[in-house]
Structures are given as structure tokens and as C-alpha cells.
Scaffold this motif. Structure first.
Motif, short mmCIF file in Angstrom:
data_model
loop_
_atom_site.label_atom_id
_atom_site.label_comp_id
_atom_site.label_asym_id
_atom_site.label_seq_id
_atom_site.Cartn_x
_atom_site.Cartn_y
_atom_site.Cartn_z
N ALA A 230 0.83 -1.21 0.00
CA ALA A 230 0.00 0.00 0.00
C ALA A 230 0.87 1.26 0.00
CB ALA A 230 -0.94 0.00 1.20
N GLY B 31 0.04 2.69 -3.43
CA GLY B 31 -0.96 3.70 -3.12
C GLY B 31 -0.41 5.09 -2.93
N PHE B 32 0.58 5.22 -2.08
CA PHE B 32 1.07 6.55 -1.74
C PHE B 32 2.16 7.04 -2.68
CE2 PHE B 32 -0.47 4.97 2.44
CZ PHE B 32 -1.52 5.86 2.56
#
Length: 93
Positions: free
Chosen positions: A30, A34-35
Motif C-alpha cells: 500500500a 498507493g502513496f
């Protein structure tokens, strides 16, 4: 109904080493996908090296599970340093 027993069995099923390992892998992925928006499969490789180290330590050398966990972390960090230091010395693509 014994609510204490039900809660105890539920928490014992939720906090297994497999669930915790997958949760750590999901958090790492993540962070990357994601970031940061990066495509990086190195997390799976480091997790595999750590899991293999834990398995070898426990099965072959009959070492405690907690010491094997610590050694898996240390071996993964050493591999990351071995791969990371030359990579940081690169100048451009």
C-alpha cells in the motif's frame, strides 16, 4: 453463551502469524502502490527471504520462533543494504 470464550477464540484466529505476515505485506505494498505510485516487487522478495530464513532456522537448527523472526528481519535488512548501496551510487538512467 460464553462471550469471553467466543471473543478469545475470535482474537486467537485473527492474530495468527500468517495473518500478521500478510498484513505487513499489504501495508508495504500500500505504501508503494498507493502513496508513492511505484511498481516495486522487491517487498515480495524481501518477505520471501525473511520467511525462508525463519523456516530454515526453526526446522533445521531448532531455534525458538521469536529468535528466528528476528534473524529473518536481520537477513532481509542485510539483503536490502547489499542491493541498496550500489543502487544509490547510480547517477542516471
Amino acid at each position: 453463551m460464553d462471550w469471553g470464550s467466543i471473543l478469545n477464540n475470535t482474537l486467537a484466529g485473527l492474530l495468527t502469524p500468517t495473518i500478521l505476515a500478510f498484513a505487513l505485506a499489504a501495508l508495504g505494498l500500500a505504501m508503494h502502490f498507493g502513496f508513492a505510485g511505484l511498481l516495486n516487487f522487491g517487498i515480495a522478495g524481501f518477505m520471501a527471504v525473511g520467511a525462508y530464513t525463519v523456516g530454515v532456522m526453526v526446522v533445521s537448527f531448532n531455534i525458538s520462533l521469536w529468535i528466528a523472526f528476528a534473524s529473518g528481519i536481520v537477513v532481509s535488512v542485510l539483503l536490502a543494504l547489499l542491493l541498496g548501496i550500489p543502487t544509490l551510487r547510480l547517477r542516471a538512467d
